[in-house]
Design an enzyme around this catalytic site. Sequence first.
Site, PDB file in Angstrom:
ATOM      1  N   SER A 119       0.818  -1.212   0.000  1.00  0.00           N
ATOM      2  CA  SER A 119       0.000   0.000   0.000  1.00  0.00           C
ATOM      3  C   SER A 119       0.848   1.257   0.000  1.00  0.00           C
ATOM      4  CB  SER A 119      -0.882   0.017   1.256  1.00  0.00           C
ATOM      5  OG  SER A 119      -1.444   1.291   1.455  1.00  0.00           O
ATOM      6  N   TYR A 143      -1.860   0.223  10.234  1.00  0.00           N
ATOM      7  CA  TYR A 143      -2.143  -0.447   8.955  1.00  0.00           C
ATOM      8  C   TYR A 143      -0.937  -0.316   8.020  1.00  0.00           C
ATOM      9  CZ  TYR A 143      -3.637  -0.839   4.140  1.00  0.00           C
ATOM     10  OH  TYR A 143      -3.699  -1.161   2.805  1.00  0.00           O
ATOM     11  N   LYS A 147       2.010  -3.182   6.552  1.00  0.00           N
ATOM     12  CA  LYS A 147       2.364  -3.396   5.144  1.00  0.00           C
ATOM     13  C   LYS A 147       3.876  -3.256   4.952  1.00  0.00           C
ATOM     14  CE  LYS A 147      -1.649  -4.276   3.366  1.00  0.00           C
ATOM     15  NZ  LYS A 147      -1.927  -5.603   2.777  1.00  0.00           N
TER      16      LYS A 147
END
Length: 323
Positions: A119, A143, A147
């Site tokens: 991402s 988050y 990643k």
Amino acid sequence: MTWLVTGGAGYIGAHVVHAMAAAGEPVVVLDDLSSGDAGRLDGLPGVPLVVGSVRDRGLVRRVLREHAVQGVVHVAGKKAVAESVADPLRYFAENVEGLVALLESCRAKGVGRFVFSSSAAVYGAPDADPVTEDAPCRPLSPYGQTKLVSEWVLRDCATAYGLAATSLRYFNVAGAARPRLGDTGAANLVPMVFAALDAGTPPVVFGDDHATPDGTGVRDYVHVADVATAHLAAARALTAGSAGGTYNVGTGAGCSVRDVLRVVAEVTGADTTPVVAGRRPGDAASVVAAVGRIERELGFRARRGLPDMIASAWTAWRRLQPL
Ligand code: WQD
């Protein structure tokens, strides 16, 4: 050669499955249906769906063996930024622990090709626009951290075990290749605007005092059908012997929130005059992809623009929302 697509019943995963199947790549899907919808795989008779978690090592090893899997496209994972701030342990368990379990199963079964759903969130607030893959990665949310850590794990597996691994850093994904595959979550700008229109309330702009041309946040919106094509290109490069790499998946062009609202008004005929609220904590002013590397090395270039994204997303939204 058969590919296992994890998360293949999700919004992005299902687009990847349809694109790979349409291109003649044999695919098997693993999805725990915690947020995926098996109906997205209707019309794909030759694509088995196995319901379960990537952390179920016994199940995964059986699937890898029974389907003679030689490569994995790992899309499964949790991706709501705000949720990750509230519950980081759940995100590290699902996204990082899940990746490690999957990689252990791959190693046990000799699966040596891996495409990973990463991402643009790994960049945080980039210093420069467009942002290249070599830019510093300073994720602003758990988050984004999951990643980035996952990319490190893959890189170490490539070095230690010879895994051929590609990480695809998605920018802001929108649109739908067909209505049934649409995004039913309301966690990103486009579906949030649609939800506001359905509720008869004005869309909310998070800050109009950013250092951008019109003061609203600028992002690189990329059509989910193009994102799916990027996965096919990445998988085929690994099949052809590539060692893999890390690639931005975007258009290279930035659009502001006001640009999006204008196109939504054109597509829906609705009044999208927003209310302006304060900035969202951690929101970067502008995050736009440099796209030269993926074009040079994988021959991929996004082909669809914002109007197609919004029009296809709106058609899908109206079909999928509970009547
Ligand atoms: C976009 C812009 C907001 C809602 C995502 C996630 C993740 C990642 C891509 C894959 C920002 C503004 C939003 C609203 C607004 N993709 N906004 N009003 O913040 O870029 O993060 O990046 O992993 O999906 O990390 O996406 O859609 O939340 O926001 O003004 O009601 O729209 O401030 O400028 P974001 P977003």
